[in-house]
Motif scaffolding. Structure first.
Motif, PDB file in Angstrom:
ATOM      1  N   LEU A 152      32.455  42.158  48.327  1.00 48.09           N
ATOM      2  CA  LEU A 152      33.021  42.647  47.064  1.00 48.09           C
ATOM      3  C   LEU A 152      33.060  44.169  46.956  1.00 48.09           C
ATOM      4  O   LEU A 152      33.807  44.710  46.133  1.00 48.09           O
ATOM      5  CB  LEU A 152      32.220  42.082  45.884  1.00 48.09           C
ATOM      6  CG  LEU A 152      32.340  40.559  45.654  1.00 48.09           C
ATOM      7  CD1 LEU A 152      31.439  40.142  44.502  1.00 48.09           C
ATOM      8  CD2 LEU A 152      33.783  40.160  45.374  1.00 48.09           C
ATOM      9  N   PHE A 155      36.465  45.991  46.967  1.00 47.24           N
ATOM     10  CA  PHE A 155      37.203  45.719  45.733  1.00 47.24           C
ATOM     11  C   PHE A 155      36.621  46.523  44.574  1.00 47.24           C
ATOM     12  O   PHE A 155      37.355  47.002  43.702  1.00 47.24           O
ATOM     13  CB  PHE A 155      37.168  44.222  45.413  1.00 47.24           C
ATOM     14  CG  PHE A 155      37.815  43.360  46.453  1.00 47.24           C
ATOM     15  CD1 PHE A 155      39.193  43.220  46.505  1.00 47.24           C
ATOM     16  CD2 PHE A 155      37.050  42.712  47.416  1.00 47.24           C
ATOM     17  CE1 PHE A 155      39.804  42.435  47.471  1.00 47.24           C
ATOM     18  CE2 PHE A 155      37.646  41.925  48.386  1.00 47.24           C
ATOM     19  CZ  PHE A 155      39.027  41.785  48.422  1.00 47.24           C
ATOM     20  N   TYR A 158      37.885  50.043  44.815  1.00 48.91           N
ATOM     21  CA  TYR A 158      39.264  50.107  44.303  1.00 48.91           C
ATOM     22  C   TYR A 158      39.268  50.087  42.773  1.00 48.91           C
ATOM     23  O   TYR A 158      39.969  50.888  42.131  1.00 48.91           O
ATOM     24  CB  TYR A 158      40.071  48.936  44.847  1.00 48.91           C
ATOM     25  CG  TYR A 158      41.471  48.858  44.287  1.00 48.91           C
ATOM     26  CD1 TYR A 158      42.489  49.665  44.790  1.00 48.91           C
ATOM     27  CD2 TYR A 158      41.779  47.974  43.248  1.00 48.91           C
ATOM     28  CE1 TYR A 158      43.768  49.605  44.274  1.00 48.91           C
ATOM     29  CE2 TYR A 158      43.051  47.906  42.720  1.00 48.91           C
ATOM     30  CZ  TYR A 158      44.048  48.726  43.244  1.00 48.91           C
ATOM     31  OH  TYR A 158      45.320  48.659  42.719  1.00 48.91           O
TER      32      TYR A 158
END
Length: 201
Positions: A152, A155, A158
């Motif tokens: 994770l 992500f 981001y």
């Protein structure tokens, strides 16, 4: 902008040398608990140190393994800029995985990954740690917690608007999946031990 070639070399060398410090091995021997490489999985990381039964030594190993990622990432970033800091952090991470002092057989990289992320951008490190803790509380399986947090983290980078940290998070996450390949096999078979058990991890 990328720093000079000399700055990148300094970042690589300093980061790698920081990462190669085998705190688990040193602390376990100092505590009179033997050679961590002959205990449990033989890994020098905090999870295996916990199998000695000494929680204080395991906790100190965890903290120091994280700091050897944080220190070069922070210091190199301050000296030469964020790009060099990433290089220093990654070098520390891989120094932990492949320490030349121990025949290039080191730890699995989770604590040092957390430390590097904290050094580069503390909210990302905090998210990784939070995911690890939540998964550990829910399932009591260290490897599953580490794998989930590693998966994770790109992500999260981001989502936090730090596109520059996506690739470093992917690189460290992929390496952690490789170092945990035996754990993944046991997870798929439902045989992975829970936190606090004495079986190899």
């Amino acid at each position: 902008m990328m720093g000079s070639g000399l700055e990148m070399i300094i970042a690589l060398v300093f980061g790698y040398l920081c990462g190669t410090i085998p705190f688990g091995l040193i602390l376990v021997k100092s505590a009179g608990l033997g050679d961590i490489r002959s205990i449990g999985s033989g890994n020098i990381g905090a999870t295996n140190v916990l199998r000695t039964g000494n929680k204080k030594v395991a906790a100190l190993t965890l903290i120091l393994d994280a700091l050897k990622g944080t220190v070069p990432a922070l210091l190199i970033s301050w000296l030469y800029g964020p790009e060099a800091g990433v290089i220093g952090g990654l070098a520390a991470f891989f120094g932990h995985l492949f320490p030349m002092w121990l025949g290039f057989k080191g730890g699995k990289g989770v604590a040092t990954n957390i430390g590097v992320l904290f050094g580069l951008f503390w909210p990302l490190g905090l998210i990784f740690l939070a995911v690890w803790i939540i998964m550990a509380l829910l399932f009591r399986i260290s490897s599953l917690s580490a794998l989930t947090a590693s998966f994770l983290s790109p992500f999260a980078a981001y989502a936090l608007g730090r596109g520059d940290l996506i690739l470093p998070a992917v690189i460290m996450g992929a390496a952690i999946f490789v170092t945990h390949r035996a754990n993944i096999a046991r997870l798929l078979k439902g045989e992975e031990p829970r936190i606090g058990k004495s079986k190899p991890a």
